[in-house]
Structure formats: structure tokens, C-alpha cells
Design a protein around this motif. Structure first.
Motif, PDB file in Angstrom:
ATOM      1  N   ILE A 147       0.835  -1.196   0.000  1.00 28.42           N
ATOM      2  CA  ILE A 147       0.000   0.000   0.000  1.00 28.42           C
ATOM      3  C   ILE A 147       0.874   1.252   0.000  1.00 28.42           C
ATOM      4  N   GLY A 148       2.027   1.192   0.716  1.00 28.94           N
ATOM      5  CA  GLY A 148       2.944   2.328   0.737  1.00 28.94           C
ATOM      6  C   GLY A 148       3.483   2.650  -0.649  1.00 28.94           C
ATOM      7  N   ARG A 149       3.855   1.633  -1.402  1.00 28.63           N
ATOM      8  CA  ARG A 149       4.358   1.869  -2.758  1.00 28.63           C
ATOM      9  C   ARG A 149       3.263   2.427  -3.656  1.00 28.63           C
ATOM     10  N   ILE A 150       2.049   1.958  -3.474  1.00 31.98           N
ATOM     11  CA  ILE A 150       0.929   2.465  -4.276  1.00 31.98           C
ATOM     12  C   ILE A 150       0.721   3.951  -4.006  1.00 31.98           C
ATOM     13  N   ILE A 151       0.838   4.367  -2.707  1.00 29.86           N
ATOM     14  CA  ILE A 151       0.696   5.787  -2.365  1.00 29.86           C
ATOM     15  C   ILE A 151       1.796   6.608  -3.040  1.00 29.86           C
ATOM     16  N   ASP A 152       3.031   6.081  -3.003  1.00 32.32           N
ATOM     17  CA  ASP A 152       4.140   6.782  -3.652  1.00 32.32           C
ATOM     18  C   ASP A 152       3.915   6.920  -5.151  1.00 32.32           C
TER      19      ASP A 152
END
Length: 264
Positions: free
Chosen positions: A192-197
Motif C-alpha cells: 500500500i505504501g508503494r501504491i501511495i508513492d
């Protein structure tokens, strides 16, 4: 012919009298005739004429109209189906012979109209106080499929992601973005963190998740308003809180602990 006077007989028709060696005897009148007059019609058989006279109709010649003062006669009776009296062609209808049963017609019509009115009143459907919404699961499933197809037509993302790994989401962006919503696809193996980035870099949204600050970007499920953990993979969230075609919200929140964003 004088040598054989007893041979043959002459036709009984006065205008014929032909001598015929094989005469025909009529089974009606009993006279003898030649071949030309052997039938009863050809010799005018007297017995046939007598039978025709006997079969002559002796019944009434006509039927007089029952309306007083008319006197017209018809060859066949024309009875009124209501009062059962017989009338001529001119007076065969109820109105024309002042039928005694005609007075009952308006009463029957009024009763029929009243009966129809009662039926319509009984069948009157009143609207409920509050409309009830009936949800059809089949139509709802079809609507979701159609919405997902439309989302795929406009979605943007990393072209290197295989089709089998793509998850399509309708993203609501924060107010700092020039867009309010965006159709995007991501790999289900991403965190999810990579998707936000990826969202922030694609749309130029300020991202301070990797710095020490109280204001962080987080991803929420629209229908449940539930935060998706940044350290978890998208695949782990698909079966529990969201599915392909769902709507997620990217927004700034404060008062949260700092989490490290995975980029692989």
C-alpha cells in the motif's frame, strides 16, 4: 308392318303415337311409351302431377306485425328477443315497437355502471408512505461489472505490470491535486505504501511520508472508511476489504505513527 299387327305398341303420347317394338311401361300412370317419352317428365306423368298438387303448402301465407295500427305482413316471423312478440321489418327493434322490456334497460345500465365503479374503487392502489427500494443482487452484480469495464478503459498505470497482476481502482485524490478522481491500476504484489508513492509521483502530489512530520498520506476504502496498512500488500487486502473496481481515498491525516513505505 301389316303382316305383324300384334308386334310392338304405340306411344301413349297423342302427338307421338310411334310404334315401338320394345315399349316402356310407366310405373306411375301404367301407360306405354317409346324410348323418347319413357321418363315421367317427358310424358307428363299424371301420378307425378297429382303428388305435386297434394304437397302444396296449406299453412299461413304471412305473419302480421303485432304493433297496433301497423298491419304489415312478413313471410317469416321476426320475434323480439325481449318481449317475444313478432313484428315486421320496420318495427323489429325495441325502440320502433315500444317494447315493454325497454324500460328496464336504463336501470340495468345504471346498475352495471355502479358495479364497475365499485370494482375500480376496490382495486385502487395507494402509494406507500415511504418508497421501498428493492435491491436485485443479479442487477447489482451486472452494474459492478459494467463499472469495472468502464474503469479499465480509462485507467492509467505502469505498463510493465502483467494483466494477471493488475488491480483497477477508482482513486479520489486530495485537494492539492489538479484532479479530483483518477482511474488507475496497480500490481497486486505492491505494498500500500508503494501504491501511495506511485499515486503522488504520477499526479504531482506533495508526499512527506518519508520525513518526520505529523501530516501523512494514507489510503482509505471509500465504502468502509477503513485505512489500508502501508506495510501490507494490495493482494492481502483484496479478499478482505476491497476488490478490483473499488473506490479508494488518498488523503492527509495527522496524529499517526510514522511507518516506513516499502517500494518493492
Amino acid at each position: 308392318m301389316a303382316e305383324l299387327p300384334d308386334l310392338g305398341k304405340q306411344c301413349s303420347v297423342e302427338t307421338c303415337k310411334q310404334l315401338d317394338f320394345l315399349p316402356f311401361q310407366c310405373d306411375g300412370c301404367g301407360n306405354v311409351f317409346c324410348s323418347d317419352h319413357r321418363t315421367k317428365d317427358n310424358h307428363g306423368c299424371s301420378l307425378c302431377l297429382q303428388e305435386k298438387t297434394t304437397l302444396e303448402y296449406n299453412g299461413p301465407k304471412a305473419f302480421t306485425c303485432d304493433l297496433n295500427g301497423c298491419g304489415n305482413r312478413e313471410l317469416t316471423p321476426l320475434p323480439c328477443e325481449h318481449c317475444q312478440r313478432s313484428f315486421c321489418l320496420r318495427h323489429r327493434h325495441q325502440q320502433d315497437h315500444q317494447c315493454s322490456k325497454l324500460l328496464d334497460a336504463p336501470v340495468r345500465g345504471a346498475k352495471t355502471a355502479e358495479h364497475v365503479k365499485q370494482i375500480l374503487a376496490a382495486k385502487e392502489v395507494r402509494a406507500p408512505d415511504k418508497p421501498r427500494r428493492i435491491v436485485n443482487s443479479k442487477s447489482s452484480s451486472t452494474a459492478r461489472k459494467v463499472a469495472l469495464m468502464k474503469l479499465k478503459m480509462h485507467a492509467t498505470g505502469d505498463k510493465g505490470i502483467p494483466d494477471s497482476e493488475r488491480v483497477y481502482l477508482n482513486v479520489q485524490l486530495p485537494q492539492t491535486s489538479s484532479l479530483t478522481t483518477a482511474a488507475m491500476f496497480f500490481s497486486k504484489k505492491w505494498s500500500i505504501g508503494r501504491i501511495i508513492d506511485y499515486m503522488t509521483s504520477t499526479h504531482g502530489i506533495p508526499n512527506a511520508n518519508n520525513t518526520v512530520t505529523d501530516k501523512k498520506l494514507r489510503l482509505f476504502v471509500n465504502e468502509l472508511d477503513e485505512e489500508l496498512p502501508v506495510d501490507e500488500s494490495l493482494e492481502s487486502q483484496i479478499s478482505s476489504v476491497l476488490d478490483s473496481g473499488a473506490t479508494v481515498i488518498l488523503k492527509y491525516v495527522t496524529g499517526l505513527h510514522t511507518h516506513s513505505n516499502e517500494t518493492s
